[in-house]
Design an enzyme around this catalytic site. Structure first.
Site, PDB file in Angstrom:
ATOM      1  N   ILE A  69       0.834  -1.203   0.000  1.00 49.19           N
ATOM      2  CA  ILE A  69       0.000   0.000   0.000  1.00 49.19           C
ATOM      3  C   ILE A  69       0.875   1.263   0.000  1.00 49.19           C
ATOM      4  O   ILE A  69       0.580   2.236  -0.689  1.00 49.19           O
ATOM      5  CB  ILE A  69      -0.954  -0.030   1.221  1.00 49.19           C
ATOM      6  CG1 ILE A  69      -1.954  -1.194   1.068  1.00 49.19           C
ATOM      7  CG2 ILE A  69      -1.682   1.289   1.375  1.00 49.19           C
ATOM      8  CD1 ILE A  69      -2.833  -1.449   2.285  1.00 49.19           C
ATOM      9  N   LEU A  74      -4.885 -14.535  21.916  1.00 49.78           N
ATOM     10  CA  LEU A  74      -4.419 -13.859  23.125  1.00 49.78           C
ATOM     11  C   LEU A  74      -3.672 -14.824  24.052  1.00 49.78           C
ATOM     12  O   LEU A  74      -2.605 -14.498  24.589  1.00 49.78           O
ATOM     13  CB  LEU A  74      -5.633 -13.251  23.845  1.00 49.78           C
ATOM     14  CG  LEU A  74      -5.361 -12.440  25.091  1.00 49.78           C
ATOM     15  CD1 LEU A  74      -4.391 -11.296  24.821  1.00 49.78           C
ATOM     16  CD2 LEU A  74      -6.682 -11.889  25.650  1.00 49.78           C
ATOM     17  N   ALA A  75      -4.218 -16.046  24.205  1.00 45.41           N
ATOM     18  CA  ALA A  75      -3.611 -17.020  25.117  1.00 45.41           C
ATOM     19  C   ALA A  75      -2.212 -17.426  24.652  1.00 45.41           C
ATOM     20  O   ALA A  75      -1.354 -17.778  25.470  1.00 45.41           O
ATOM     21  CB  ALA A  75      -4.507 -18.253  25.222  1.00 45.41           C
ATOM     22  N   TYR A  90      -2.954  -6.272  17.064  1.00 43.74           N
ATOM     23  CA  TYR A  90      -3.126  -5.457  15.853  1.00 43.74           C
ATOM     24  C   TYR A  90      -4.392  -4.590  15.966  1.00 43.74           C
ATOM     25  O   TYR A  90      -4.365  -3.384  15.688  1.00 43.74           O
ATOM     26  CB  TYR A  90      -3.216  -6.399  14.654  1.00 43.74           C
ATOM     27  CG  TYR A  90      -3.316  -5.731  13.307  1.00 43.74           C
ATOM     28  CD1 TYR A  90      -2.212  -5.085  12.728  1.00 43.74           C
ATOM     29  CD2 TYR A  90      -4.508  -5.750  12.581  1.00 43.74           C
ATOM     30  CE1 TYR A  90      -2.302  -4.498  11.471  1.00 43.74           C
ATOM     31  CE2 TYR A  90      -4.602  -5.159  11.327  1.00 43.74           C
ATOM     32  CZ  TYR A  90      -3.501  -4.535  10.778  1.00 43.74           C
ATOM     33  OH  TYR A  90      -3.594  -3.950   9.537  1.00 43.74           O
TER      34      TYR A  90
HETATM   35  P1  NAD Z   1       3.310  -4.564   3.879  1.00 44.38           P
HETATM   36  O1  NAD Z   1       3.789  -5.499   4.909  1.00 44.38           O
HETATM   37  O2  NAD Z   1       3.276  -5.012   2.454  1.00 44.38           O
HETATM   38  O3  NAD Z   1       4.132  -3.191   3.959  1.00 44.38           O
HETATM   39  C1  NAD Z   1       4.394  -2.533   5.181  1.00 44.38           C
HETATM   40  C2  NAD Z   1       5.682  -1.757   5.053  1.00 44.38           C
HETATM   41  O4  NAD Z   1       5.946  -1.115   6.306  1.00 44.38           O
HETATM   42  C3  NAD Z   1       6.878  -2.648   4.727  1.00 44.38           C
HETATM   43  O5  NAD Z   1       7.596  -2.135   3.641  1.00 44.38           O
HETATM   44  C4  NAD Z   1       7.692  -2.616   5.997  1.00 44.38           C
HETATM   45  O6  NAD Z   1       9.088  -2.752   5.795  1.00 44.38           O
HETATM   46  C5  NAD Z   1       7.340  -1.236   6.564  1.00 44.38           C
HETATM   47  N1  NAD Z   1       7.641  -1.173   7.998  1.00 44.38           N
HETATM   48  C6  NAD Z   1       7.304  -2.090   8.946  1.00 44.38           C
HETATM   49  N2  NAD Z   1       7.801  -1.721  10.125  1.00 44.38           N
HETATM   50  C7  NAD Z   1       8.474  -0.572   9.934  1.00 44.38           C
HETATM   51  C8  NAD Z   1       9.208   0.287  10.797  1.00 44.38           C
HETATM   52  N3  NAD Z   1       9.379  -0.003  12.091  1.00 44.38           N
HETATM   53  N4  NAD Z   1       9.765   1.397  10.268  1.00 44.38           N
HETATM   54  C9  NAD Z   1       9.617   1.684   8.949  1.00 44.38           C
HETATM   55  N5  NAD Z   1       8.928   0.919   8.104  1.00 44.38           N
HETATM   56  C10 NAD Z   1       8.361  -0.208   8.590  1.00 44.38           C
HETATM   57  O7  NAD Z   1       1.852  -4.116   4.367  1.00 44.38           O
HETATM   58  P2  NAD Z   1       0.629  -3.465   3.557  1.00 44.38           P
HETATM   59  O8  NAD Z   1      -0.377  -4.512   3.324  1.00 44.38           O
HETATM   60  O9  NAD Z   1       1.106  -2.629   2.428  1.00 44.38           O
HETATM   61  O10 NAD Z   1       0.030  -2.526   4.717  1.00 44.38           O
HETATM   62  C11 NAD Z   1       0.292  -1.140   4.834  1.00 44.38           C
HETATM   63  C12 NAD Z   1      -0.564  -0.579   5.950  1.00 44.38           C
HETATM   64  O11 NAD Z   1      -1.944  -0.862   5.677  1.00 44.38           O
HETATM   65  C13 NAD Z   1      -0.266  -1.190   7.317  1.00 44.38           C
HETATM   66  O12 NAD Z   1      -0.374  -0.190   8.306  1.00 44.38           O
HETATM   67  C14 NAD Z   1      -1.383  -2.212   7.489  1.00 44.38           C
HETATM   68  O13 NAD Z   1      -1.641  -2.482   8.830  1.00 44.38           O
HETATM   69  C15 NAD Z   1      -2.530  -1.497   6.810  1.00 44.38           C
HETATM   70  N6  NAD Z   1      -3.600  -2.388   6.361  1.00 44.38           N
HETATM   71  C16 NAD Z   1      -3.398  -3.303   5.359  1.00 44.38           C
HETATM   72  C17 NAD Z   1      -4.455  -4.101   4.957  1.00 44.38           C
HETATM   73  C18 NAD Z   1      -4.331  -5.085   3.836  1.00 44.38           C
HETATM   74  O14 NAD Z   1      -5.326  -5.728   3.508  1.00 44.38           O
HETATM   75  N7  NAD Z   1      -3.187  -5.220   3.207  1.00 44.38           N
HETATM   76  C19 NAD Z   1      -5.697  -4.001   5.604  1.00 44.38           C
HETATM   77  C20 NAD Z   1      -5.857  -3.091   6.622  1.00 44.38           C
HETATM   78  C21 NAD Z   1      -4.801  -2.274   6.994  1.00 44.38           C
END
Ligand code: NAD
Length: 463
Positions: free
Chosen positions: A237, A314-315, A370
């Protein structure tokens, strides 16, 4: 991640099987393409008697040169003419006319009895909305209503819109735009977004527009001259957000952990952006972000997209998994915001956009850590919004099932359920989340502050 069911559903045999077994049938969704009009197709316009937002709605439709129609409504036609909008006559009862969008000004509805205006307008044309069409109802924020009856009637609009989103199928979305007193001139960015294919995977949502300064912008490049920081930008994303913000004119600083340097370089190279390889949980992350943007005029937009899942019931959850998720997904965002806001690290009219999740709204098995972090993000937006000044805003998107590496890791059966349990019967694409973030990031979105919009195809979860 390819959606094999969707591919199957498009084939002749797939269509036959799906029809006969009553299985979900995903429609191809229109998505935004550069250099195309905001909306391609006819817009049908309606208004409840004595509605007060028609002039602003018709002004937006005039600005985007929408091919507009209305039934026999002389009051509406007069208002439209003043806005320079030529509204064609549509013969009520003409079943051949098709509409790409239907916009209804419901602001005049003062009581539950007057909700009949919704039925009277939508019932005859409910079958005449095209694939990937748009239904938009505009109302008065119930919190700002002047009588209890008006507040009740305006609040009732939400149920109507959400049901329309579930009923009409064919990739048609339905949304409610609540306008607060004095915010009439602030609706343009929201209305353009909701009408356009940029909102392909957003449905059943409520956007609240509040009174704010109206800024002149170039609608083709609404972020021209702006500097945006996108965390987690090396893939998924975040990568899509970086591309969309760059397309809209911003210089994007792509931030991710040092292990992702190669992908980070690739994304930044594709959009002529720059990179910042740091861990956002580092104590000095805010300072490093401010320094990285200094030579580019400072930070105008920060998108807190980086996030992780570490699912366990959780457990079975180890304390380090709990702490890691809360720290990256929530506490780091708070710290970075705190630093930037407290140290002149965000320019006037700055934009903070956070990424929550429908897990934070509905909860999810195996995701106590999460879901806590993502519900915290919603709290962060809600309680930070009223504290901001200098035109700075904060909003969030809450994605549902989006096709990325994160969702590819979900076990097959749960993944398939996540994909289908929404009004679009399919997963969203990273670009759908990115387009919604671009709405909040837009210089024109001065009136959007404290909103949380789900990008979930109207998921059944947490509805
Ligand atoms: P992804 O795992 O493909 O990408 C996440 C990116 O964040 C990765 O490049 C990772 O290296 C980076 N990252 C992680 N920890 C980090 C840190 N400490 N410092 C800097 N960068 C860091 O995930 P995605 O699916 O692209 O998700 C992006 C966002 O969207 C997230 O916040 C996720 O929770 C949220 N989200 C995704 C979905 C989905 O369906 N994919 C649904 C709901 C929410």
């Amino acid at each position: 991640m390819s959606d094999q069911y969707q591919a199957f559903a498009k084939s002749p045999i797939g269509k036959f099987v799906i029809k006969n077994l009553g299985l979900p049938s995903p429609t191809h969704l229109d998505r935004f393409q550069s250099a195309t009009p905001v909306i391609q197709g006819a817009v049908l316009l309606g208004a409840a008697p004595s509605s007060s937002l028609t002039a602003e709605i018709t002004q937006v439709l005039a600005n985007i040169h929408a091919n507009s129609y209305s039934g026999n409504n002389p009051e509406l036609q007069q208002i439209a003419a003043k806005s320079g909008l030529n509204v064609g006559a549509y013969n009520e009862g003409d079943k051949e006319s098709k509409f790409k969008a239907v916009v209804f000004d419901a602001s005049g509805i003062q009581s539950s009895e007057q909700l009949h205006a919704l039925y009277a307008f939508f019932n005859p044309i409910a079958r005449q909305i095209q694939r990937s069409g748009r239904v938009i109802v505009v109302g008065i924020d119930p919190d700002a209503a002047t009588t209890v009856q008006q507040a009740i009637a305006q609040r009732a609009l939400e149920g109507f819109v959400k049901s329309v989103g579930k009923e009409l199928k064919k990739g048609i979305t339905a949304q409610l735009l609540y306008v607060q007193p004095g915010a009439e001139a602030n609706i343009e960015s929201s209305l353009r977004f909701l009408l356009s294919p940029r909102s392909a995977y957003v449905s059943g949502q409520v956007l609240r527009v509040s009174k704010a300064e109206v800024l002149d912008i170039d609608w083709v490049k609404p972020l021209a001259g702006k500097t945006a920081v996108v965390t987690g930008a090396s893939r998924g994303i975040g990568e899509a957000i970086a591309h969309v913000l760059a397309r809209d004119g911003a210089h994007v600083i792509c931030l991710d952990v040092p292990q992702q340097q190669a992908d980070l370089d690739r994304v930044a190279g594709e959009i002529s952006g720059s990179t910042l390889a740091i861990d956002i949980t580092a104590a000095d992350a805010g300072e490093k972000i401010k320094t990285a943007a200094a030579a580019l005029g400072g930070v105008d937009i920060i998108v807190h997209n980086a996030g992780i899942t570490r699912d366990k019931t959780l457990a079975n959850m180890k304390p380090e998994l709990w702490d890691l998720v809360i720290n990256i997904n929530l506490a780091a965002i708070e710290r970075v915001n705190h630093y930037l806001l407290g140290n002149a690290g965000l320019n006037a009219n700055g934009r903070i956009v956070c990424v929550s999740s429908i897990s934070g709204i509905a909860g999810n098995l195996g995701q106590t850590n999460y879901a806590t972090s993502k519900a915290g993000v919603i709290g962060l937006v809600r309680y930070t919004a009223p504290t901001l000044d200098q035109g700075i805003t904060i909003n969030a998107v809450a994605p549902g099932f989006i096709e990325t590496q994160m969702t590819a890791a979900i076990p097959f059966a749960i993944r398939e359920a996540g994909r289908r349990m929404n009004s679009m019967s399919q997963g969203g694409l990273p670009v759908d989340v990115a387009e919604t973030i671009a709405l909040f990031a837009s210089t024109a979105s001065t009136g959007l502050n404290g909103n949380v919009v789900r990008v979930c195809g109207q998921s059944l979860l947490g509805a």
